[in-house]
Design a protein around this motif. Structure first.
Motif, PDB file in Angstrom:
ATOM      1  N   GLU A  82     -49.259  78.479 -83.344  1.00  0.00           N
ATOM      2  CA  GLU A  82     -47.997  77.755 -83.117  1.00  0.00           C
ATOM      3  C   GLU A  82     -47.723  76.689 -84.177  1.00  0.00           C
ATOM      4  OE1 GLU A  82     -51.018  76.289 -79.976  1.00  0.00           O
ATOM      5  OE2 GLU A  82     -50.363  78.207 -80.745  1.00  0.00           O
ATOM      6  N   ASP A  83     -48.721  76.368 -85.021  1.00  0.00           N
ATOM      7  CA  ASP A  83     -48.508  75.433 -86.130  1.00  0.00           C
ATOM      8  C   ASP A  83     -47.743  76.086 -87.279  1.00  0.00           C
ATOM      9  OD1 ASP A  83     -49.913  73.332 -84.876  1.00  0.00           O
ATOM     10  OD2 ASP A  83     -51.825  74.112 -85.624  1.00  0.00           O
ATOM     11  N   LEU A  84     -47.740  77.429 -87.296  1.00  0.00           N
ATOM     12  CA  LEU A  84     -47.059  78.172 -88.349  1.00  0.00           C
ATOM     13  C   LEU A  84     -45.631  78.470 -87.940  1.00  0.00           C
ATOM     14  CD1 LEU A  84     -49.927  80.741 -89.042  1.00  0.00           C
ATOM     15  CD2 LEU A  84     -49.452  78.650 -90.330  1.00  0.00           C
ATOM     16  N   THR A  85     -44.742  78.541 -88.925  1.00  0.00           N
ATOM     17  CA  THR A  85     -43.361  78.915 -88.627  1.00  0.00           C
ATOM     18  C   THR A  85     -43.155  80.374 -89.006  1.00  0.00           C
ATOM     19  OG1 THR A  85     -42.662  78.070 -90.783  1.00  0.00           O
ATOM     20  CG2 THR A  85     -42.435  76.579 -88.920  1.00  0.00           C
ATOM     21  N   ALA A  86     -42.098  80.970 -88.488  1.00  0.00           N
ATOM     22  CA  ALA A  86     -41.829  82.390 -88.748  1.00  0.00           C
ATOM     23  C   ALA A  86     -41.567  82.617 -90.230  1.00  0.00           C
ATOM     24  CB  ALA A  86     -40.630  82.837 -87.931  1.00  0.00           C
ATOM     25  N   TYR A  87     -42.091  83.732 -90.737  1.00  0.00           N
ATOM     26  CA  TYR A  87     -41.960  84.067 -92.157  1.00  0.00           C
ATOM     27  C   TYR A  87     -42.149  85.565 -92.275  1.00  0.00           C
ATOM     28  CZ  TYR A  87     -42.800  83.555 -97.219  1.00  0.00           C
ATOM     29  OH  TYR A  87     -42.726  83.606 -98.583  1.00  0.00           O
ATOM     30  N   ASP A  88     -41.205  86.239 -92.918  1.00  0.00           N
ATOM     31  CA  ASP A  88     -41.326  87.694 -92.961  1.00  0.00           C
ATOM     32  C   ASP A  88     -41.327  88.285 -94.370  1.00  0.00           C
ATOM     33  OD1 ASP A  88     -38.710  87.220 -93.604  1.00  0.00           O
ATOM     34  OD2 ASP A  88     -37.858  88.463 -92.031  1.00  0.00           O
ATOM     35  N   LYS A 102     -48.978  85.281 -92.201  1.00  0.00           N
ATOM     36  CA  LYS A 102     -48.922  84.824 -90.811  1.00  0.00           C
ATOM     37  C   LYS A 102     -47.876  83.735 -90.645  1.00  0.00           C
ATOM     38  CE  LYS A 102     -52.233  87.414 -89.332  1.00  0.00           C
ATOM     39  NZ  LYS A 102     -52.013  88.471 -88.388  1.00  0.00           N
ATOM     40  N   GLY A 103     -47.427  83.152 -91.766  1.00  0.00           N
ATOM     41  CA  GLY A 103     -46.399  82.124 -91.719  1.00  0.00           C
ATOM     42  C   GLY A 103     -46.749  80.928 -92.571  1.00  0.00           C
ATOM     43  N   ILE A 105     -46.897  76.709 -93.459  1.00  0.00           N
ATOM     44  CA  ILE A 105     -47.146  75.413 -92.841  1.00  0.00           C
ATOM     45  C   ILE A 105     -47.137  74.361 -93.946  1.00  0.00           C
ATOM     46  CG2 ILE A 105     -49.663  75.685 -92.968  1.00  0.00           C
ATOM     47  CD1 ILE A 105     -49.782  73.990 -90.351  1.00  0.00           C
ATOM     48  N   ARG A 106     -46.528  73.227 -93.679  1.00  0.00           N
ATOM     49  CA  ARG A 106     -46.472  72.123 -94.652  1.00  0.00           C
ATOM     50  C   ARG A 106     -47.657  71.198 -94.402  1.00  0.00           C
ATOM     51  NH1 ARG A 106     -42.744  69.256 -98.143  1.00  0.00           N
ATOM     52  NH2 ARG A 106     -41.571  71.177 -98.130  1.00  0.00           N
ATOM     53  N   ASP A 119     -45.925  73.458 -98.993  1.00  0.00           N
ATOM     54  CA  ASP A 119     -45.811  74.546 -98.025  1.00  0.00           C
ATOM     55  C   ASP A 119     -46.811  75.624 -98.404  1.00  0.00           C
ATOM     56  OD1 ASP A 119     -43.745  73.458 -96.467  1.00  0.00           O
ATOM     57  OD2 ASP A 119     -42.253  74.106 -97.926  1.00  0.00           O
TER      58      ASP A 119
END
Length: 194
Positions: A82-88, A102-103, A105-106, A119
Motif C-alpha cells: 500500500e506504500d506503492l502507487t499504481a504504475y503500469d 510493482k509501483g 514510491i517517493r 521516485d
C-alpha cells in the motif's frame, strides 16, 4: 601515441550568478584516481542514506532514466504494497527482458547535509544491487559522476562534496550477477574441441 587527459568540468557559474550565488566548479583530475585500482572496468557502486538507513550496493547509472528499487531494499525499509502507487509502464532489464514494476514510491536520499526526494520504481526481480540511482537523482543534486574516478561530485554549501565508490563491492556485485546467469549450451565447435 600519447593521449592528453583533460579534466572533466561542469561550469554552472552563469546560472548561479543570475541567482546571486557562486557555485564551485565540479571537475575530475588524475588526483581523484588516487586510492582506486587502475585500470579498471568497475561499475560505480556507492552507499547512500535512503529513508534514514545507510544502503549499500547502490549502482549509479547515468544512462538510466529511472531510479529502481529491488526487493532487498523494499523489505529492508519495511515497505508495504500500500506504500506503492499504481504504475503500469513496463521496464526493460539489463538482459533485455520486460519487467513489470510493482509501483513507484517517493523516498528521501540524504547525501551529506543535502536531501533530495526521488521516485523509485519497485521491481520484483533479482539484482546484485539494492537500488539504481539515475539521471534524476544526479540532476536534483546537481551532481556529476565519473566511473573512471569512482566518484560522484556535487556542489553543497559553496564547496565541492563527493561520494566515493566502493570497487570491492562493485566486483562482488559483478560476481553475483555472473554466478546467477543461466548456463549457456556449448556450440558444436566447442564440443568437438575446436
Amino acid at each position: 601515441m600519447s593521449v592528453a587527459r583533460l579534466p572533466v568540468e561542469v561550469d554552472d557559474r552563469e546560472s548561479k550568478r543570475a541567482k546571486g550565488m557562486a557555485s564551485p566548479i565540479l571537475r575530475f583530475s588524475d588526483e581523484d584516481k588516487v586510492g582506486t585500482i587502475q585500470p579498471h572496468d568497475d561499475a560505480l557502486v556507492i552507499t547512500l542514506r535512503i529513508r534514514g538507513y545507510n544502503v549499500k550496493r547502490v549502482l549509479v547509472d547515468q544512462g538510466s532514466a529511472v531510479e529502481v528499487m529491488y526487493p532487498d531494499l523494499y523489505k529492508g525499509l519495511k515497505l508495504r504494497p500500500e506504500d506503492l502507487t499504481a504504475y503500469d509502464s513496463p521496464l526493460v532489464s539489463f538482459e533485455g527482458k520486460i519487467v513489470i514494476s510493482k509501483g513507484p514510491i517517493r523516498l528521501p536520499i540524504q547525501t551529506g547535509s543535502d536531501i533530495v526526494e526521488v521516485d523509485f520504481i519497485m521491481v520484483d526481480t533479482y539484482s546484485p544491487y539494492t537500488a539504481i540511482v539515475a539521471r534524476l537523482w544526479l540532476h536534483a543534486l546537481g551532481a556529476v559522476s565519473s566511473i573512471l574516478h569512482q566518484r560522484v561530485k556535487y556542489p553543497s554549501e559553496g564547496q565541492v562534496k563527493e561520494v566515493i565508490g566502493d570497487q570491492a563491492m562493485a566486483r562482488q556485485c559483478m560476481v553475483s550477477a555472473i554466478s546467477r546467469r543461466p548456463s549457456i549450451e556449448p556450440s558444436t565447435s566447442t564440443e568437438n574441441g575446436l
